[in-house]
Enzyme design. Structure first.
Site, short mmCIF file in Angstrom:
data_model
loop_
_atom_site.label_atom_id
_atom_site.label_comp_id
_atom_site.label_asym_id
_atom_site.label_seq_id
_atom_site.Cartn_x
_atom_site.Cartn_y
_atom_site.Cartn_z
N SER A 15 0.83 -1.22 0.00
CA SER A 15 0.00 0.00 0.00
C SER A 15 0.86 1.26 0.00
CB SER A 15 -1.00 0.01 1.16
OG SER A 15 -0.37 0.22 2.39
N HIS A 112 8.70 2.80 8.82
CA HIS A 112 8.44 1.86 9.91
C HIS A 112 7.25 2.36 10.72
CE1 HIS A 112 9.21 -1.16 12.92
NE2 HIS A 112 9.00 -0.22 13.81
N GLU A 177 1.34 6.94 7.36
CA GLU A 177 2.43 6.48 6.49
C GLU A 177 2.18 6.95 5.06
OE1 GLU A 177 3.74 2.35 6.80
OE2 GLU A 177 2.66 2.16 8.69
C1 GAR Z 1 3.80 -0.82 6.72
O1 GAR Z 1 3.06 -0.56 7.88
C2 GAR Z 1 5.27 -0.54 6.96
O2 GAR Z 1 5.49 0.56 7.79
C3 GAR Z 1 5.72 -1.81 7.63
O3 GAR Z 1 5.07 -2.83 6.93
C4 GAR Z 1 3.82 -2.33 6.44
C5 GAR Z 1 3.78 -2.61 4.96
O4 GAR Z 1 2.53 -2.28 4.43
N1 GAR Z 1 7.14 -1.93 7.60
C6 GAR Z 1 7.86 -2.45 8.60
O5 GAR Z 1 7.37 -2.92 9.60
C7 GAR Z 1 9.37 -2.43 8.40
N2 GAR Z 1 10.04 -2.73 9.60
P1 GAR Z 1 2.35 -2.08 2.89
O6 GAR Z 1 2.94 -3.32 2.21
O7 GAR Z 1 0.87 -2.01 2.67
O8 GAR Z 1 3.07 -0.83 2.47
#
Ligand code: GAR
Length: 198
Positions: A15, A112, A177
């Protein structure tokens, strides 16, 4: 001036990758998404990137048993082949070896879902709730060799509500984010573009 070419590394849903792709649809946005790479061939984000017309590559980590650096050398080759100047980790859930971190020092960022340096790792929301914190948030930082370490570039905060579950807190943080990452990538792209001409 040509836009800064960004490579996005994902492992799953993608996302954050999607909001970067959406931001870059605006021709005035200073970065373009040149390539999306996943370490998992089944990452749903790959199909979303393809549907958006972005080149993708799956570099299956299972094809490199016991050879983390070999896996990353393949990723590095693909990023350079695509003319990438800035790498954005967007839910890339594999600890990087020193090889890739050093290869992209100062040019690789991660997002993060906590207010680092607190709550690194993969269980941030549960840990925030267990610690009874009244706020959480997200952090964009430069990638260094330690997990979720590295100089902090920007953060956004959200309140933690007494009714929160991991799911509701994760959703509130994710919203931030999605605002923060495109803004930071734009700022970094402007800096890189300015360095090109100086
Ligand atoms: C997000 O919340 C990102 O911040 C986290 O994984 C998720 C990915 O969501 N990342 C971490 O935890 C890195 N340590 P997404 O695939 O929908 O972007």
């Amino acid at each position: 001036m040509s836009r800064v070419r960004v490579g996005v590394l994902i492992s799953g849903r993608g996302s954050n990758m999607e909001v970067l792709i959406a931001a870059a649809r605006d021709p005035a946005y200073p970065a373009e998404i040149a390539l999306v790479v996943s370490n998992r061939p089944d990452a749903p984000g790959l199909d979303k990137a393809t549907a958006a017309g972005i080149p993708t590559l799956a570099v299956d980590q299972k094809a490199f048993p016991g050879d983390r650096e070999g896996h990353e050398r393949t990723i590095d080759w693909a990023l350079r082949e695509a003319g990438v100047e800035l790498v954005a980790l967007a839910g890339y859930m594999r600890l990087l070896s020193p090889f890739l971190v050093r290869a992209w020092a100062g040019r690789m960022v991660n997002i993060h879902p906590s207010l680092l340096p607190e709550f690194p790792g993969t269980n941030s929301h549960a840990e925030v709730l267990a610690a009874g914190r009244d706020k959480s948030g997200c952090t964009v930082h430069l990638v260094t060799e330690g997990m979720d370490e590295g100089p902090i570039i920007a953060q956004a905060e959200v309140p933690v509500l007494s009714t929160d579950t991991e799911t509701s807190l994760a959703a509130r943080v994710l919203e931030q984010e999605h605002r923060l990452y495109p803004r930071v990538i734009a700022d970094l792209a402007r800096e890189i573009a300015a360095e090109r001409v100086s």
